[in-house]
Motif scaffolding. Structure first.
Motif, PDB file in Angstrom:
ATOM      1  N   LYS A 173       0.824  -1.214   0.000  1.00 23.71           N
ATOM      2  CA  LYS A 173       0.000   0.000   0.000  1.00 23.71           C
ATOM      3  C   LYS A 173       0.860   1.266   0.000  1.00 23.71           C
ATOM      4  CE  LYS A 173      -3.715  -2.344   2.437  1.00 23.71           C
ATOM      5  NZ  LYS A 173      -4.445  -2.479   3.705  1.00 23.71           N
ATOM      6  N   GLY A 174       2.146   1.113   0.180  1.00 26.06           N
ATOM      7  CA  GLY A 174       3.025   2.279   0.171  1.00 26.06           C
ATOM      8  C   GLY A 174       3.422   2.704   1.574  1.00 26.06           C
ATOM      9  N   TYR A 175       4.578   3.389   1.631  1.00 25.52           N
ATOM     10  CA  TYR A 175       5.135   3.793   2.919  1.00 25.52           C
ATOM     11  C   TYR A 175       4.160   4.719   3.637  1.00 25.52           C
ATOM     12  CZ  TYR A 175       8.709   5.281   6.262  1.00 25.52           C
ATOM     13  OH  TYR A 175       9.419   5.528   7.405  1.00 25.52           O
ATOM     14  N   GLN A 176       3.984   4.453   4.904  1.00 27.33           N
ATOM     15  CA  GLN A 176       3.055   5.218   5.760  1.00 27.33           C
ATOM     16  C   GLN A 176       1.613   5.132   5.272  1.00 27.33           C
ATOM     17  OE1 GLN A 176       4.502   9.213   6.314  1.00 27.33           O
ATOM     18  NE2 GLN A 176       5.974   8.530   7.839  1.00 27.33           N
ATOM     19  N   SER A 177       1.287   4.116   4.516  1.00 25.54           N
ATOM     20  CA  SER A 177      -0.089   4.010   4.016  1.00 25.54           C
ATOM     21  C   SER A 177      -0.807   2.763   4.506  1.00 25.54           C
ATOM     22  CB  SER A 177      -0.078   4.006   2.482  1.00 25.54           C
ATOM     23  OG  SER A 177       0.537   5.176   2.027  1.00 25.54           O
ATOM     24  N   ALA A 178      -0.280   2.132   5.521  1.00 23.18           N
ATOM     25  CA  ALA A 178      -0.977   0.961   6.070  1.00 23.18           C
ATOM     26  C   ALA A 178      -2.316   1.403   6.625  1.00 23.18           C
ATOM     27  CB  ALA A 178      -0.143   0.314   7.160  1.00 23.18           C
ATOM     28  N   THR A 179      -3.315   0.579   6.397  1.00 14.54           N
ATOM     29  CA  THR A 179      -4.621   0.929   6.951  1.00 14.54           C
ATOM     30  C   THR A 179      -4.982   0.039   8.135  1.00 14.54           C
ATOM     31  OG1 THR A 179      -5.671  -0.475   5.312  1.00 14.54           O
ATOM     32  CG2 THR A 179      -5.520   1.857   4.815  1.00 14.54           C
ATOM     33  N   LEU A 180      -4.191  -0.974   8.382  1.00 18.89           N
ATOM     34  CA  LEU A 180      -4.481  -1.828   9.534  1.00 18.89           C
ATOM     35  C   LEU A 180      -3.333  -1.805  10.542  1.00 18.89           C
ATOM     36  CD1 LEU A 180      -6.346  -3.205   7.173  1.00 18.89           C
ATOM     37  CD2 LEU A 180      -6.573  -4.961   8.891  1.00 18.89           C
ATOM     38  N   ALA A 181      -2.137  -2.177  10.063  1.00 14.31           N
ATOM     39  CA  ALA A 181      -0.996  -2.245  10.969  1.00 14.31           C
ATOM     40  C   ALA A 181      -0.353  -0.876  11.065  1.00 14.31           C
ATOM     41  CB  ALA A 181       0.004  -3.278  10.462  1.00 14.31           C
ATOM     42  N   ASN A 182      -0.995  -0.017  11.815  1.00 18.42           N
ATOM     43  CA  ASN A 182      -0.587   1.374  11.842  1.00 18.42           C
ATOM     44  C   ASN A 182      -1.073   1.939  13.164  1.00 18.42           C
ATOM     45  OD1 ASN A 182      -1.696   4.145  11.553  1.00 18.42           O
ATOM     46  ND2 ASN A 182      -0.629   4.082   9.594  1.00 18.42           N
ATOM     47  N   ALA A 183      -0.236   2.773  13.788  1.00 20.72           N
ATOM     48  CA  ALA A 183      -0.548   3.201  15.149  1.00 20.72           C
ATOM     49  C   ALA A 183      -1.827   4.016  15.225  1.00 20.72           C
ATOM     50  CB  ALA A 183       0.609   4.013  15.711  1.00 20.72           C
ATOM     51  N   SER A 184      -2.177   4.717  14.152  1.00 21.20           N
ATOM     52  CA  SER A 184      -3.396   5.517  14.249  1.00 21.20           C
ATOM     53  C   SER A 184      -4.630   4.657  13.999  1.00 21.20           C
ATOM     54  CB  SER A 184      -3.344   6.688  13.270  1.00 21.20           C
ATOM     55  OG  SER A 184      -3.307   6.212  11.961  1.00 21.20           O
ATOM     56  N   GLN A 185      -4.445   3.522  13.305  1.00 22.50           N
ATOM     57  CA  GLN A 185      -5.601   2.656  13.055  1.00 22.50           C
ATOM     58  C   GLN A 185      -5.774   1.643  14.191  1.00 22.50           C
ATOM     59  OE1 GLN A 185      -6.406   4.776  10.166  1.00 22.50           O
ATOM     60  NE2 GLN A 185      -7.514   2.868   9.946  1.00 22.50           N
ATOM     61  N   ARG A 186      -4.643   1.173  14.675  1.00 24.16           N
ATOM     62  CA  ARG A 186      -4.621   0.274  15.831  1.00 24.16           C
ATOM     63  C   ARG A 186      -5.444  -1.005  15.638  1.00 24.16           C
ATOM     64  NH1 ARG A 186      -6.677   4.011  20.202  1.00 24.16           N
ATOM     65  NH2 ARG A 186      -7.480   5.060  18.368  1.00 24.16           N
ATOM     66  N   HIS A 187      -5.569  -1.463  14.394  1.00 26.33           N
ATOM     67  CA  HIS A 187      -6.310  -2.712  14.214  1.00 26.33           C
ATOM     68  C   HIS A 187      -5.469  -3.906  14.646  1.00 26.33           C
ATOM     69  CE1 HIS A 187      -9.825  -1.129  12.361  1.00 26.33           C
ATOM     70  NE2 HIS A 187      -9.113  -0.448  11.501  1.00 26.33           N
ATOM     71  N   VAL A 188      -4.158  -3.841  14.334  1.00 28.26           N
ATOM     72  CA  VAL A 188      -3.278  -4.943  14.687  1.00 28.26           C
ATOM     73  C   VAL A 188      -2.663  -4.626  16.055  1.00 28.26           C
ATOM     74  CG1 VAL A 188      -1.238  -6.247  14.047  1.00 28.26           C
ATOM     75  CG2 VAL A 188      -2.770  -5.384  12.276  1.00 28.26           C
ATOM     76  N   PRO A 189      -2.921  -5.466  17.033  1.00 30.92           N
ATOM     77  CA  PRO A 189      -2.362  -5.181  18.354  1.00 30.92           C
ATOM     78  C   PRO A 189      -0.842  -5.368  18.332  1.00 30.92           C
ATOM     79  CG  PRO A 189      -4.072  -6.884  18.436  1.00 30.92           C
ATOM     80  CD  PRO A 189      -3.703  -6.693  17.009  1.00 30.92           C
ATOM     81  N   MET A 190      -0.158  -4.621  19.152  1.00 30.69           N
ATOM     82  CA  MET A 190       1.294  -4.728  19.298  1.00 30.69           C
ATOM     83  C   MET A 190       1.994  -4.638  17.947  1.00 30.69           C
ATOM     84  SD  MET A 190       1.253  -7.797  22.072  1.00 30.69           S
ATOM     85  CE  MET A 190       0.091  -8.742  21.124  1.00 30.69           C
TER      86      MET A 190
END
Lengths: 461, 616
Positions: free
Chosen positions: A334-351
């Motif tokens: 998805k591109g650098y800084q473009s994660a939609t799940l594993a990303n601190a602001s989305q917080r879908h993926v824990p840890m």
């Protein structure tokens, strides 16, 4: 001065150092992407995880510099001392206040240190030193002779005949289990690879593979029943496994009786029936361990991995989110800084900045990125094997294999967990997972290896 | 020492196999299998719908007759709610604790991540109090939606009302979602698709607790809500308002049509109600009250009721007679009261006279000639042949057929034919059995709309356009069928005597609708008086006759055709004729010359008292 410096950095394996540096820098950039906060865009902001990670890198490089100024002989000589120090730390940490239910951390005002990370270095050094010292002992020669199927049987006396080796591993293993820290315990089992390479217990790997197969089968049927064919008898899954083992043993016995010369039969019978008893004991151990000893969340993780339960939004939340993040990365990501799940602001993926950091990389860089990173780690592992094999010093060779095994386990379990091939065990991905202790310990492991390797030609002087 | 050197290859093999397995697995997950991409989408993406404002409705003069007002619904995403001070919230929102708890339980039951409604339709002035406090309650947010506002409290029956889409609606058209509003009756229903517009969708990325964190794909897939199309109706709002004022305290209807286009100028049904009653939160309660009212205010009498036409039907009989050649415009019939009762008048010397004097025996004899043309020796077979010829003529006048009006209704008048009587009568019949159809009593039924259309046909001398409300739809055309004339089976040359008769009804002494005369306008009209019966407590009472009038004006180049029907007010000329005249004058002159006339109507209370009827 100039000649002194030249001497210190002479014969450094720059390729290994280069891979190390690339991994560290990619790791930091990945953490930066993963925890990116528009309010704190500064890469070096110490309030952010990437800022701290950079600080820890600085500390690690400083430790590396110290390592480079030490003599190889000094490292070898004081290996046990370092081992003793890390064991003391493991004892000491048991008296700290628990964080998240585990006594794994020393806290020094805001900074937490995880001694089990450093214990890996201690054990690696001590094991290398021990095998170095005993490289000509008769005991090992004797063991080395065991081969073939009877080698399996040799496992049992293995521990008895190698008390010291076993002790070096057993003490820190017991201590990390007391924390409890199952992840580090599993990492300690990586040293079995080293023992294998060093000629111990020839069929330990075959033994491990068979154990894993039996364990998985046992876990799959642990709490289910089946009907014995042609009868109305209800049997537990465990009984089924044991019946299967009896049948297999019978087949082996028949084969031995039919095709093996009489004089060789006795030892083979002993091996087969011995193995049978060990296997039955093992099945019972796994079954009891699974049903009675494992905590419910650990049991769940195993059940999830084996597909016995499917609960993507409940018990399987972590792994489901992790797999979704990775799988949605596609071919180019998805591109650098473009994660939609594993990303601190989305917080879908824990840890996602620690245990599941691979998700961020894989989601943003896609399959190509995953391939590249796995390639880098594989290169690192092979480089270590090459380094190990070119040593004339047993100490350095064993140490190099220790490092390779530790990295291999971390890589295998962490990535395997993220893609659903290994149970969820909280251990870091070297140089990618956020964490000061692991950054320091992995770096020091590498730096000691670089130092020892750089002096490979003067060992015999 | 045994050589264990080969073991390095085993280790290298292990170091190679595991990464290889990972790469195969990753290739499968990331490139081959789409399952995880879909999974990721359901986890990380969400959408909010934006609701368009409904199309505005204008009258023929560009006056805004329906507009919108923004209302606010309060929604909750249960997962985002934290430490809700429910006591304070309940007070802020002005609902009861039980209501709140029930709604919350339902919301949680529905979905913890998706929004559910807690309070509906808070008016802007109340929301102004709530808005600054709402931030204290995470998870609660407002959704703006528009509701209908009717600046003038008129034409409720025409405009119709809206309510929540039912499960059946949702099944029929997947556009609708639970909680959506849908036009239920009237224009709102008829032009629902044009008026509703297009909902907008905004996709966004959400975090693990469902909070919005960013746009999805830079908003490339978002659509903005498209406002509904504005439509212009043919209604003359001033005329409509005037008509409703005239019909206050009466039961009945007015329908006015522009003969040259078929455009409906006014459609009044009395009693009526304030359309604003059936908007928003109080719809349910108000609807219940209206439904229980014995005067049936929800009934649209102008299009959804069929009555006997009474004497106005004589115009049709005369036209058929002339076209069939059984009479000429100068044919005379004696006023033979033994055939049917009549009032005292000179003998009608022709069609014009017959219409003017509304002579019952004249039309019975005329009808006999139409029905019994002697085409078959058997009187019964002959009547059957004649009746079917007659029925076909009548239907060509738009009676008892679908007039294709853009208004949801399935009520038509009734034109009895051979099949109709064979089904209902268990004996052989001929003209004498059914002769009351000649004077618009008996089995012939007509709706006020058909009656107005009949006036339009006569004014046009033989053709009509389907009566319709639509004058303009933003961005599309008025349907072709409303622009094409429909011809009756009677040639235009035969209409003049009837028009002349209708003119004399109004303008000549001895006419039955002298009250419809307007000095400045040549009005033509025809009265009707309709017997009617009502069953009260199981007993049938004959009620006062319905008063009935159709008219058009001016006589040449007519601008308006009208029907007025007032229940239980007796002779057609007394009440219906003056109401029609006032409407005509209002429409053509925009002002009323003689205010005494309109005051007489304004002040009349003509609603029958059921108790009076029973006492009689």
């Amino acid at each position: 001065m100039r000649t002194q410096e030249n001497k210190i950095f002479k014969n450094i394996d720059w390729a290994l150092f280069g891979v190390y540096l690339v991994l560290v820098l990619l790791g930091i950039s990945n953490i930066y992407s993963s925890v990116y906060d528009p309010d704190k865009p500064n890469l070096f902001d110490l309030d952010t995880e990437q800022g701290k990670q950079i600080m820890w890198l600085g500390v690690a490089l400083f430790l590396g510099l110290i390592v480079f100024f030490l003599e190889s002989n000094f490292i070898r000589k004081y290996a046990y001392w370092f081992y003793g120090f890390t064991v003391l730390l493991l004892v000491g940490v048991l008296f700290m206040a628990p964080i998240n239910g585990a006594r794994s951390w020393f806290g020094f005002g805001g900074i937490s240190i995880q001694p089990s990370e450093f214990a890996k270095i201690g054990v690696a050094l001590a094991l290398a030193r021990f095998i170095d010292q005993n490289s000509s002992s008769k005991e090992r020669k004797k063991l080395g002779k065991n081969s073939g199927i009877s080698g399996l049987w040799g496992i049992v006396p293995f521990i008895a005949k190698n008390k010291s080796t076993a002790l070096i591993l057993a003490i820190p293993s017991a201590l990390v289990l007391l924390q409890p820290d199952a992840g580090t315990f599993i990492i300690f089992t990586s040293f079995l690879l080293v023992l294998y390479r060093e000629g111990y217990a020839g069929n330990i790997l075959l033994f491990l593979v068979i154990s894993v197969i039996i364990a998985v089968l046992t876990l799959l049927v642990a709490d289910s029943n089946f009907m014995l064919p042609f009868t109305k008898m209800q049997l537990s899954g465990k009984t089924g496994i044991i019946i299967a083992l009896v049948l297999i043993t019978g087949v082996f016995a028949f084969v031995i009786k039919s095709f093996v010369m009489k004089r060789n039969r006795k030892s083979l019978y002993r091996s087969v029936f011995g193995s049978f008893i060990v296997a039955v004991l093992f099945v019972n151990f796994v079954e009891i361990g699974y049903t009675n000893i494992l905590q419910s969340h650990q049991k769940e993780r195993i059940d999830l991995l084996l597909g016995k339960i499917d609960d993507p939004d409940g018990k399987g939340y972590n792994i489901n989110r992790a797999k979704a993040a990775i799988g949605s990365g596609g071919f180019i990501g998805k591109g650098y800084q473009s994660a939609t799940l594993a990303n601190a602001s989305q917080r879908h993926v824990p840890m996602q900045s620690t245990d599941f950091i691979f998700c961020t990389w894989s989601e943003e860089r896609g399959f190509l990125g995953s391939l590249f990173l796995i390639g880098l780690y594989t290169f690192l592992l092979f480089k270590m094997v090459v380094i190990a094999e070119r040593q004339r010093s047993v100490f350095t060779r064993v140490y190099a294999y220790c490092v390779a095994s530790i990295f291999f386990y971390h890589f295998m379990i962490n990535v395997g967990m993220a893609i659903g091939l290994a149970p969820v065990i909280g251990i870091p991905l070297p140089f990618f997972s956020y964490g000061g202790s692991s950054m320091m310990s992995f770096s020091v492991l590498i730096f000691i290896l670089l130092k020892l390797d750089s002096e490979r030609k003067i060992v015999l002087q | 020492m045994r050589n264990t050197d080969s073991r390095k290859y085993v280790i290298a093999l292990i170091f190679a196999i595991i990464p290889l397995i990972f790469i195969v697995r990753l290739f499968y997950m990331q490139v081959v299998d789409d399952q995880w991409k879909e999974r990721a989408a359901t986890i990380s993406e969400n959408k909010i719908l934006t609701y368009p404002a409904r199309g505005i409705v204008y009258d023929r003069n560009g006056e805004k007759i329906i507009s919108n007002e923004v209302y606010y619904d309060i929604h909750i995403i249960p997962r985002q709610a934290k430490n809700t001070d429910s006591v304070a919230l309940v007070e802020l929102l002005g609902i009861t604790m039980e209501n709140y708890s029930a709604k919350m339980a339902k919301a949680i039951d529905y979905s913890s991540k998706k929004p559910s409604e807690i309070v509906r339709q808070i008016p802007p002035n109340e929301f102004a109090q709530i808005a600054p406090e709402l931030y204290k309650y995470p998870g609660f947010f407002e959704v703006a939606r528009t509701l209908r506002v009717y600046p003038k409290k008129i034409a409720a029956h025409v405009l119709g009302y809206m309510n929540e889409a039912s499960p059946a609606d949702i099944e029929k058209d997947p556009y609708y979602k639970p909680g959506d509003y849908i036009g239920r009756t009237g224009i709102e229903r008829m032009y629902e698709e044009q008026l509703r517009g297009q909902r907008g969708v905004k996709y966004y990325l959400q975090d693990a607790i469902g909070m919005q964190t960013g746009e999805y794909e830079n908003g490339d897939y978002d659509t903005t809500a498209r406002q509904g199309k504005n439509i212009t109706l043919s209604i003359d709002w001033e005329l409509q308002e005037y008509g409703e004022k005239l019909m206050q305290n009466k039961l009945g209807s007015i329908v006015a049509i522009e003969p040259s286009t078929g455009e409906i100028l006014a459609m009044v049904s009395a009693p009526t109600y304030d359309p604003n009653l059936l908007v928003g939160r109080h719809l349910g309660v108000n609807y219940g009250c209206l439904q229980e009212d014995t005067l049936l205010p929800l009934q649209n009498r102008s299009i959804n009721s069929a009555y006997m036409p009474g004497s106005i039907f004589k115009t049709v009989m005369a036209l058929i007679g002339m076209q069939e050649g059984v009479i000429t415009e100068n044919s005379s019939f004696p006023c033979n009261k033994s055939l049917l009762g009549c009032h005292n008048h000179p003998t009608a010397q022709g069609v014009s006279d017959g219409v003017k004097m509304s002579c019952n025996p004249y039309f019975v004899q005329l009808a006999r000639r139409i029905i019994q043309q002697g085409k078959d020796p058997s009187v019964f077979k002959d009547a059957a042949i004649g009746l079917d010829i007659w029925a076909e003529y009548v239907r060509s006048f738009g009676i008892g057929v679908d007039l294709k009006t853009d208004f949801p209704t399935n009520v038509h008048g009734n034109v009895p034919d051979t099949d109709y009587y064979n089904e209902r009568l268990n004996f052989r019949w001929a003209f004498s059995t059914i002769q009351s159809i000649a004077i618009g009593q008996g089995e012939v039924l007509i709706t006020p709309m058909e009656m107005a259309n009949l006036a339009a046909i006569i004014s046009n001398r033989g053709h009509y356009y389907y009566p319709h409300f639509i004058k303009d739809i933003e961005g599309s055309e008025v349907p072709e069928m409303y622009l094409t004339p429909n011809y009756t089976m009677v040639d235009s040359q035969y209409f003049e005597p009837v028009v002349d008769g209708m003119s004399r009804v109004v303008n000549e002494s001895g006419g039955t609708a002298r009250r419809a005369r307007i000095d400045s306008i040549a009005v033509c009209g025809k009265t009707g008086t309709v017997e009617n019966f009502k069953k009260i407590n199981g007993k049938v009472y004959q009620l006062t006759d319905h008063s009935n009038f159709m008219a058009f004006a001016p006589r040449e180049n007519p601008q308006i055709a009208i029907s007025v029907f007032i229940e239980n007010t007796g002779f057609g000329g007394t009440w219906s004729a003056p109401v029609a005249a006032l409407m005509i004058e209002k429409y053509i002159n925009r002002t009323i010359a003689d205010t005494a006339k309109e005051n007489r109507i304004f002040n009349a209370n003509l609603i029958p008292d059921i108790d009076d009827i029973i006492r009689k």
